[in-house]
Design a protein around this motif. Structure first.
Motif, PDB file in Angstrom:
ATOM      1  N   GLU B  42     -19.644  -3.389 -11.065  1.00  0.00           N
ATOM      2  CA  GLU B  42     -19.025  -3.166 -12.365  1.00  0.00           C
ATOM      3  C   GLU B  42     -17.943  -2.127 -12.147  1.00  0.00           C
ATOM      4  OE1 GLU B  42     -23.102  -3.245 -15.006  1.00  0.00           O
ATOM      5  OE2 GLU B  42     -22.028  -1.397 -14.687  1.00  0.00           O
ATOM      6  N   ARG B  43     -16.927  -2.193 -12.952  1.00  0.00           N
ATOM      7  CA  ARG B  43     -15.914  -1.158 -12.869  1.00  0.00           C
ATOM      8  C   ARG B  43     -15.741  -0.560 -14.232  1.00  0.00           C
ATOM      9  NH1 ARG B  43     -11.645  -0.866  -8.916  1.00  0.00           N
ATOM     10  NH2 ARG B  43     -12.302  -2.187  -7.207  1.00  0.00           N
ATOM     11  N   ARG B  44     -15.504   0.705 -14.234  1.00  0.00           N
ATOM     12  CA  ARG B  44     -15.167   1.310 -15.501  1.00  0.00           C
ATOM     13  C   ARG B  44     -13.734   0.922 -15.837  1.00  0.00           C
ATOM     14  NH1 ARG B  44     -15.120   7.622 -17.114  1.00  0.00           N
ATOM     15  NH2 ARG B  44     -14.131   7.260 -19.096  1.00  0.00           N
ATOM     16  N   ARG B  45     -13.470   0.609 -17.104  1.00  0.00           N
ATOM     17  CA  ARG B  45     -12.082   0.319 -17.457  1.00  0.00           C
ATOM     18  C   ARG B  45     -11.396   1.634 -17.766  1.00  0.00           C
ATOM     19  NH1 ARG B  45     -10.127  -4.044 -21.670  1.00  0.00           N
ATOM     20  NH2 ARG B  45     -11.275  -2.792 -23.163  1.00  0.00           N
ATOM     21  N   TRP B  46     -10.521   2.001 -16.858  1.00  0.00           N
ATOM     22  CA  TRP B  46      -9.813   3.261 -17.041  1.00  0.00           C
ATOM     23  C   TRP B  46      -8.664   3.059 -18.008  1.00  0.00           C
ATOM     24  CZ3 TRP B  46     -12.352   7.167 -15.213  1.00  0.00           C
ATOM     25  CH2 TRP B  46     -13.206   6.968 -14.136  1.00  0.00           C
ATOM     26  N   THR B 113      -0.792   2.656 -11.045  1.00  0.00           N
ATOM     27  CA  THR B 113      -1.792   1.601 -11.151  1.00  0.00           C
ATOM     28  C   THR B 113      -3.152   2.264 -11.351  1.00  0.00           C
ATOM     29  OG1 THR B 113      -2.394   1.555  -8.849  1.00  0.00           O
ATOM     30  CG2 THR B 113      -0.556   0.169  -9.488  1.00  0.00           C
ATOM     31  N   LYS B 114      -4.163   1.428 -11.616  1.00  0.00           N
ATOM     32  CA  LYS B 114      -5.513   1.976 -11.781  1.00  0.00           C
ATOM     33  C   LYS B 114      -6.324   1.839 -10.493  1.00  0.00           C
ATOM     34  CE  LYS B 114      -5.892  -0.128 -16.148  1.00  0.00           C
ATOM     35  NZ  LYS B 114      -6.811  -0.606 -17.185  1.00  0.00           N
ATOM     36  N   ILE B 115      -5.643   1.507  -9.394  1.00  0.00           N
ATOM     37  CA  ILE B 115      -6.377   1.334  -8.141  1.00  0.00           C
ATOM     38  C   ILE B 115      -6.756   2.709  -7.588  1.00  0.00           C
ATOM     39  CG2 ILE B 115      -6.230   0.432  -5.802  1.00  0.00           C
ATOM     40  CD1 ILE B 115      -4.083  -1.491  -6.884  1.00  0.00           C
ATOM     41  N   HIS B 116      -8.031   2.922  -7.338  1.00  0.00           N
ATOM     42  CA  HIS B 116      -8.436   4.233  -6.835  1.00  0.00           C
ATOM     43  C   HIS B 116      -9.334   4.106  -5.622  1.00  0.00           C
ATOM     44  CE1 HIS B 116     -12.473   3.672  -8.398  1.00  0.00           C
ATOM     45  NE2 HIS B 116     -11.900   3.112  -9.418  1.00  0.00           N
ATOM     46  N   ASP B 117      -9.481   2.904  -5.087  1.00  0.00           N
ATOM     47  CA  ASP B 117     -10.441   2.747  -4.001  1.00  0.00           C
ATOM     48  C   ASP B 117      -9.791   2.090  -2.786  1.00  0.00           C
ATOM     49  OD1 ASP B 117     -10.115   0.628  -5.632  1.00  0.00           O
ATOM     50  OD2 ASP B 117     -12.217   0.258  -6.015  1.00  0.00           O
ATOM     51  N   VAL B 118      -8.850   2.768  -2.217  1.00  0.00           N
ATOM     52  CA  VAL B 118      -8.223   2.272  -1.002  1.00  0.00           C
ATOM     53  C   VAL B 118      -8.781   3.083   0.161  1.00  0.00           C
ATOM     54  CG1 VAL B 118      -6.039   1.810   0.143  1.00  0.00           C
ATOM     55  CG2 VAL B 118      -6.160   1.810  -2.328  1.00  0.00           C
ATOM     56  N   ARG B 141     -12.569  -7.112  -4.479  1.00  0.00           N
ATOM     57  CA  ARG B 141     -13.128  -6.931  -5.820  1.00  0.00           C
ATOM     58  C   ARG B 141     -14.464  -7.639  -5.904  1.00  0.00           C
ATOM     59  NH1 ARG B 141      -9.068  -5.945 -10.094  1.00  0.00           N
ATOM     60  NH2 ARG B 141     -10.894  -5.979 -11.414  1.00  0.00           N
ATOM     61  N   GLU B 142     -15.528  -6.865  -6.124  1.00  0.00           N
ATOM     62  CA  GLU B 142     -16.838  -7.478  -6.315  1.00  0.00           C
ATOM     63  C   GLU B 142     -17.220  -7.465  -7.782  1.00  0.00           C
ATOM     64  OE1 GLU B 142     -20.027  -5.982  -3.807  1.00  0.00           O
ATOM     65  OE2 GLU B 142     -18.490  -5.247  -2.442  1.00  0.00           O
ATOM     66  N   ASP B 143     -16.360  -6.913  -8.597  1.00  0.00           N
ATOM     67  CA  ASP B 143     -16.777  -6.677  -9.974  1.00  0.00           C
ATOM     68  C   ASP B 143     -16.638  -7.921 -10.823  1.00  0.00           C
ATOM     69  OD1 ASP B 143     -14.077  -6.183  -9.322  1.00  0.00           O
ATOM     70  OD2 ASP B 143     -13.730  -5.535 -11.364  1.00  0.00           O
ATOM     71  N   LYS B 144     -17.627  -8.132 -11.655  1.00  0.00           N
ATOM     72  CA  LYS B 144     -17.578  -9.248 -12.589  1.00  0.00           C
ATOM     73  C   LYS B 144     -17.634  -8.743 -14.021  1.00  0.00           C
ATOM     74  CE  LYS B 144     -19.439 -12.458  -9.320  1.00  0.00           C
ATOM     75  NZ  LYS B 144     -19.733 -11.434  -8.270  1.00  0.00           N
ATOM     76  N   ASN B 166      -7.563  -5.763 -15.311  1.00  0.00           N
ATOM     77  CA  ASN B 166      -6.360  -5.815 -14.487  1.00  0.00           C
ATOM     78  C   ASN B 166      -5.996  -4.398 -14.053  1.00  0.00           C
ATOM     79  OD1 ASN B 166      -4.105  -6.580 -13.184  1.00  0.00           O
ATOM     80  ND2 ASN B 166      -2.891  -6.997 -15.033  1.00  0.00           N
ATOM     81  N   LEU B 167      -5.943  -4.205 -12.724  1.00  0.00           N
ATOM     82  CA  LEU B 167      -5.733  -2.843 -12.233  1.00  0.00           C
ATOM     83  C   LEU B 167      -4.264  -2.443 -12.227  1.00  0.00           C
ATOM     84  CD1 LEU B 167      -8.307  -2.651  -9.343  1.00  0.00           C
ATOM     85  CD2 LEU B 167      -8.536  -1.927 -11.681  1.00  0.00           C
TER      86      LEU B 167
END
Ligand code: SF4
Ligand code: SF4
Lengths: 387, 244
Positions: B42-46, B113-118, B141-144, B166-167
């Motif tokens: 799961e991802r938090r929607r930032w 962008t909202k990408i924080h996991d590189v 992306r494993e999040d559903k 959408n990141l």
């Protein structure tokens, strides 16, 4: 010369009574293709038969399997896991599950213990080496010996390894020995944090030990015996369990047990945030593992005593079909379940309370708890006169 | 002087508070609320203003160096491209994700962008070259499900929605305030022509005054993009950025 045949006869005469056991072995286990053959072969060896008879001999069975070492070992594996999970739920942090998500991460504990086993045990230069190494192991004696007197049965079915007129006194004596080893551990560590933790432990020791003994004294007065068999048979059904007859003594005992095991509201000697595990700060590897599980063992023993004194030990409603089949085991299981409930409450207090300061802890011990304990004794005397 | 003391509770209050704490704990054990998300499933929607990985659009860049000047961590170094223009490169080993660069970019070439996991294997890889900044990095992306934090009157709760957040943020590039470079002290100009050389858009020109044998600099307000390069480089410090 030991009378072997007499001992064997004694063993055979005093077997634990589990009616289900032999039908399971003969009708079920022996019929499984490969395992059945192996079991049949093993049963054919005379020494194995004696070994099984020995293990099923009541005192040994209670001491080794339930509620003794076997159960204790399982608890040690299960309890920290349950603690983490429940405290996580209380504190709203049911985190992501990455390790064995199906079993909710239960194998993490195995990984932890494996790590403790494989880590190097570091003995620093300043430590008093012999004592530093001996004390964690010696500590096991006072922690485990009280199990010898615990009665996990119910009226008419005593499940006690050693029956003694002075069982409760012996238990108190052994439990009072525990802090001595902690003091020794702290002293031999020769570290300032360990010293502070040790001194705190010594302060707390006096604060909880007296209410603890007084609470047990109240129950001894109430039951009129300090024999664990007598204590259990005095609690005939739930309305005269110790906790109903003398709730104040139960409360005092419980709080004293929490103090004695340095659980969170009274985690004063260990105080992770300021003393970094206090007396045990210098330990690593398997020695640290021992120190870590010792707290849980102590908790288990104290909860077992509490179950015995206040919750009627293994007494409980008989379930048709199940109780006759399990026999003695049923009561032992009830005992373990009650103990587990107390343990869970004790362990999960850390999800609720912050830590007291040393002076607050001392004030509670010498003030509120001592008063409560004395009132409990008075109440026991009153009850004893009335009943 | 007013002294703050410990609150006084009587026995009844104490019992009440102990019981309420214990019962709250028991309730949470049975039916826990929670405030943690099961990242990466799961991802938090930032919010869109999340300061994450930075994308770069070379079309919009006017090579003004603002981003590298303002970066407090000195993470942006300008690198010369084959077209002789200078474009930013970004060292994520230094970046503190303050997004000052994004805010200061007059052309809107840097995009949050909202990408924080590189993840990077080496420190050297963290130096992101201009061409790598154009496309978002490849992430698994494993999040559903995405999770929103909802704060109602008394409690915080999580709202889970199926789908993928959408990141890449779709925001209109900032228009900024149109600025223009202006000379505030013509008499001091020594005609070093630094501004002319430095200007990317050819807005500065020099006019030779044959009569008085001097060179005069002129700034074409139409052509000037307000990037401020000449202001920084001016050797006499007589140029200012003013509103158009
Ligand atoms: S601030 Fe924007 S326009 Fe100026 S050089 Fe940096 S990216 Fe290019
Ligand atoms: S986000 Fe801040 S630290 Fe990172 S490159 Fe931009 S200005 Fe520098």
């Amino acid at each position: 010369m030991i009378d072997i045949s007499g001992l064997v006869n004694l063993m055979i005469a005093e077997q634990v009574n589990i009616p289900l056991l032999y039908p399971i072995i003969y009708n079920f286990v022996l019929k499984i293709p490969v395992i059945g053959n192996i079991v049949a072969f093993l049963l054919g060896i005379p020494i194995i038969r004696y070994l099984i008879a020995f293990i099923l001999w009541k005192p040994i069975f209670i001491l080794l399997i339930i509620p003794g070492f076997g159960t204790l070992g399982t608890m040690l594996l299960v309890l920290p896991w349950l603690e983490r999970k429940l405290v996580g739920r209380m504190q709203w942090r049911v985190g992501p599950r990455e390790i064995a998500p199906r079993t909710r991460g239960s194998i993490q504990l195995l990984a932890d213990s494996l790590r403790f086993l494989c880590q190097e045990v570091i003995i620093h230069k300043e430590a008093h080496k012999p004592y530093f190494l001996q004390f964690p192991f010696l500590y096991f004696l006072p922690v485990l010996l009280p199990l010898l007197f615990i009665n996990a049965g119910t009226i008419g079915r005593t499940l006690v390894p050693i029956e003694s007129e002075y069982a409760l006194q012996l238990m108190i004596a052994l439990i009072s020995l525990m802090p001595v080893f902690i003091l020794g551990v702290g002293w031999s560590s020769n570290n300032r944090f360990a010293f502070i933790g040790t001194v705190r432990e010594a302060f707390m020791y006096f604060a909880y030990e007296i209410p603890f003994i007084i609470a047990i004294l109240a129950m001894v007065i109430l039951y009129g015996t300090s024999n664990t068999v007598g204590v259990v048979s005095a609690q005939t059904s739930w309305w005269n369990w110790g906790i109903i007859l003398n709730p104040l003594a139960a409360l005092t005992f419980f709080v004293a047990a929490v103090m004695a095991t340095a659980r969170l509201p009274f985690e004063i000697p260990e105080a992770d945030q300021e003393l970094a595990f206090g007396p045990f700060i210098e330990y690593s590897g398997i020695a640290f593992g021992l120190a870590y599980v010792m707290a849980y063992e102590k908790m288990y023993v104290l909860s077992a005593i509490m179950t015995m004194l206040f919750l009627g030990a293994g007494s409980g409603p008989a379930i048709p079909y199940v109780t006759p089949l399990l026999g003695d085991l049923y009561y032992a299981i009830l005992f373990v379940i009650k103990t587990l409930i107390i343990l869970l409450v004790m362990v999960n207090l850390r999800g609720v309370y912050p830590r007291y300061r040393l002076d607050q802890g001392l004030r509670i011990g010498w003030g509120a708890m001592l008063t409560l304990g004395l009132i409990a004794v008075a109440w026991s005397i009153v009850l004893g006169v009335v009943l | 002087m007013k002294k703050v003391g410990t609150p006084e509770y009587n026995l009844q209050d104490k019992l009440k508070y102990h019981l309420s704490a214990l019962s709250t704990a028991a309730k949470q054990v049975a039916l826990p609320l929670n405030i943690t998300t099961h990242y990466p499933r799961e991802r938090r929607r930032w919010p869109d203003c999340f300061r994450g990985y930075i994308l770069f659009d070379p079309e919009r860049c006017i090579s003004c160096f603002q981003c590298s000047f303002i970066c407090p961590a000195n993470a942006i170094w300008m690198k010369e491209a084959p077209s002789n223009r200078y474009y930013p490169t970004l060292d994520y080993g230094k970046c503190i994700f303050c997004h000052f660069c994004v805010d200061s970019c007059p052309g809107g070439a840097l995009k949050p962008t909202k990408i924080h996991d590189v993840a990077y294997r080496t420190m050297e890889e963290m130096l992101t070259l201009t061409e790598e900044m154009v496309e978002p990095p490849e992430i698994i992306r494993e999040d559903k499900v995405f999770v929103d934090y909802v704060i109602d009157t008394e409690d915080l709760s999580l709202k889970r929605t199926k789908g993928r957040d959408n990141l890449i943020v779709e925001i209109a590039p900032s228009q900024g305030v149109p600025m223009v470079s202006q000379c505030v002290d013509r008499a001091s100009c020594i005609a070093c022509k630094v501004c002319e050389k430095v200007c990317e858009s050819g807005a500065v020109s020099s006019i030779k005054d044959e009569e008085r044998l001097i060179v005069k600099m002129a700034i074409d307000a139409e052509k000037c993009t307000g990037c401020g390069l000449c202001v920084k480089e001016c050797s006499m410090q007589i140029l200012r950025l003013v509103r158009k």
